[in-house]
Design a protein around this motif. Sequence first.
Motif, short mmCIF file in Angstrom:
data_model
loop_
_atom_site.label_atom_id
_atom_site.label_comp_id
_atom_site.label_asym_id
_atom_site.label_seq_id
_atom_site.Cartn_x
_atom_site.Cartn_y
_atom_site.Cartn_z
N PHE A 1 0.83 -1.20 0.00
CA PHE A 1 0.00 0.00 0.00
C PHE A 1 0.87 1.25 0.00
O PHE A 1 0.58 2.21 -0.71
N ALA A 2 1.94 1.24 0.80
CA ALA A 2 2.84 2.39 0.84
C ALA A 2 3.48 2.61 -0.53
O ALA A 2 3.59 3.76 -0.99
N LEU A 3 3.90 1.56 -1.18
CA LEU A 3 4.49 1.69 -2.53
C LEU A 3 3.44 2.14 -3.55
O LEU A 3 3.78 2.83 -4.51
N SER A 4 2.20 1.75 -3.33
CA SER A 4 1.15 2.16 -4.27
C SER A 4 0.94 3.67 -4.25
O SER A 4 0.43 4.24 -5.21
N GLU A 5 1.34 4.31 -3.18
CA GLU A 5 1.21 5.77 -3.12
C GLU A 5 2.06 6.45 -4.19
O GLU A 5 1.69 7.49 -4.72
N PHE A 6 3.22 5.86 -4.50
CA PHE A 6 4.04 6.40 -5.58
C PHE A 6 3.32 6.23 -6.92
O PHE A 6 3.31 7.14 -7.75
N VAL A 7 2.72 5.08 -7.12
CA VAL A 7 1.99 4.83 -8.37
C VAL A 7 0.82 5.81 -8.50
O VAL A 7 0.57 6.36 -9.58
N VAL A 8 0.12 6.05 -7.40
CA VAL A 8 -1.00 6.98 -7.42
C VAL A 8 -0.50 8.39 -7.73
O VAL A 8 -1.11 9.11 -8.53
#
Length: 104
Positions: A66-73
């Motif tokens: 989820f934390a890494l998905s923040e970069f994708v978002v």
Amino acid sequence: MASNINWAAIDNDPRFQTLHKKKTTFLWSLMIFSVIYYFLLPIGAGYYPELFKIKVWGPVNVGILFALSEFVVAWSIAFIYTRRANRDFDEMAAEIVRDSNLIK
């Protein structure tokens, strides 16, 4: 030449008002989405720690993903804004500049 631009005429142009409103609405919606998504991480980790501890692959758990998905978002938001600005906002601004009497 920049000092000769009639900014008051541009600001009074209804097309500029429309452009400004559309752009502001779009930016606020992106910002609200990004702030909500950003705060889902600490809220989720605080209130649902067991969910965030679920192992997905080796030491990688849901919280890390989820934390890494923040970069994708964040990158997606930048891409969406750039695409919309190039397609709509820049075209509207160019039309206003082209049709306006910019020189005082």
